[in-house]
Design an enzyme around this catalytic site. Structure first.
Site, PDB file in Angstrom:
ATOM      1  N   HIS A   8       0.904  -1.106  -0.126  1.00 18.54           N
ATOM      2  CA  HIS A   8      -0.073  -0.040   0.155  1.00 18.54           C
ATOM      3  C   HIS A   8       0.877   1.277  -0.044  1.00 18.54           C
ATOM      4  CE1 HIS A   8       1.135   0.976   4.057  1.00 18.54           C
ATOM      5  NE2 HIS A   8       0.794  -0.228   4.380  1.00 18.54           N
ATOM      6  N   GLU A  81      -1.710  -6.714   8.251  1.00 13.47           N
ATOM      7  CA  GLU A  81      -0.307  -6.556   9.018  1.00 13.47           C
ATOM      8  C   GLU A  81       0.028  -7.203  10.291  1.00 13.47           C
ATOM      9  OE1 GLU A  81       3.190  -6.621   8.774  1.00 13.47           O
ATOM     10  OE2 GLU A  81       3.345  -4.738   7.707  1.00 13.47           O
TER      11      GLU A  81
END
Length: 197
Positions: A8, A81
């Site tokens: 990202h 994450e």
């Protein structure tokens, strides 16, 4: 099969060098630009499947990459994450000051220890392992996976005979595009491109 991994775009937390994984934050101006550059780099590819994590920053990046070709995303929590627990949203200096013993324990055994209220790397890697096992069962030509730096570096470890120490041997910059190929039951890293610098 071509598996395209995109980290990202940048967030303010990345820019401030905070530990964060579970925090749900948006891209900053530079992150939006990085996603646009990734979109240009990938604009010739028709994706059969798109996977993102549960975090807004991956959805924002994927939406920019796909533009008018947007399709339904597969949201998979296994590619979130790592959860840094009480270390979330704090800098290295703040963590050392607030949690010196916990931080030292975590650094001394980074695979098995976890931040207070967070998860260990072994737990984190187990998620990625299961996700990749399932991806390799798919009969697709092009797959896009928009996720996080820790996830992508764990995928490299998965490819390299599941040697977790390889986690520290690669960088993963915001906006990077990694092409992983799976051919004749052989999984390999074809390219890593810094498109968002």
């Amino acid at each position: 099969m071509n598996i395209y991994f995109v980290r990202h775009g940048q967030t303010d937390e990345n820019n401030n060098k905070y530990y964060y994984g579970k925090m749900d934050v948006c891209l900053n101006e530079k992150g939006l630009d990085q996603a646009e550059k990734a979109a240009i780099f990938l604009n010739h590819i028709r994706f059969d499947e798109v996977y993102i994590s549960e975090r807004k920053r991956t959805a924002e990046t994927a939406n920019i990459i796909l533009g008018n070709n947007s399709k339904k995303f597969n949201v998979d929590k296994r590619i979130n994450e790592i959860n840094f627990g009480k270390f979330e949203g704090k800098s290295y200096e703040n963590i050392k000051k607030l949690y010196p013993e916990e931080y030292d324990r975590w650094c001394s055994d980074w695979k098995n220890e976890s931040p207070p209220g967070g998860e260990s790397y072994v737990e984190f890697y187990s998620r990625i392992h299961g996700f990749m096992d399932d991806i390799l069962k798919l009969n697709r030509e092009n797959i896009l996976i928009v996720t996080h730096g820790g996830v992508i570096r764990s995928v490299y470890s998965y490819i390299l005979d599941e040697n977790l120490d390889f986690f520290w041997k690669f960088a993963s910059k915001n906006g990077d595009v990694t092409l992983v190929k799976y051919e004749y039951h052989n999984l390999y890293i074809d390219s890593i491109t810094h498109v968002g610098i």
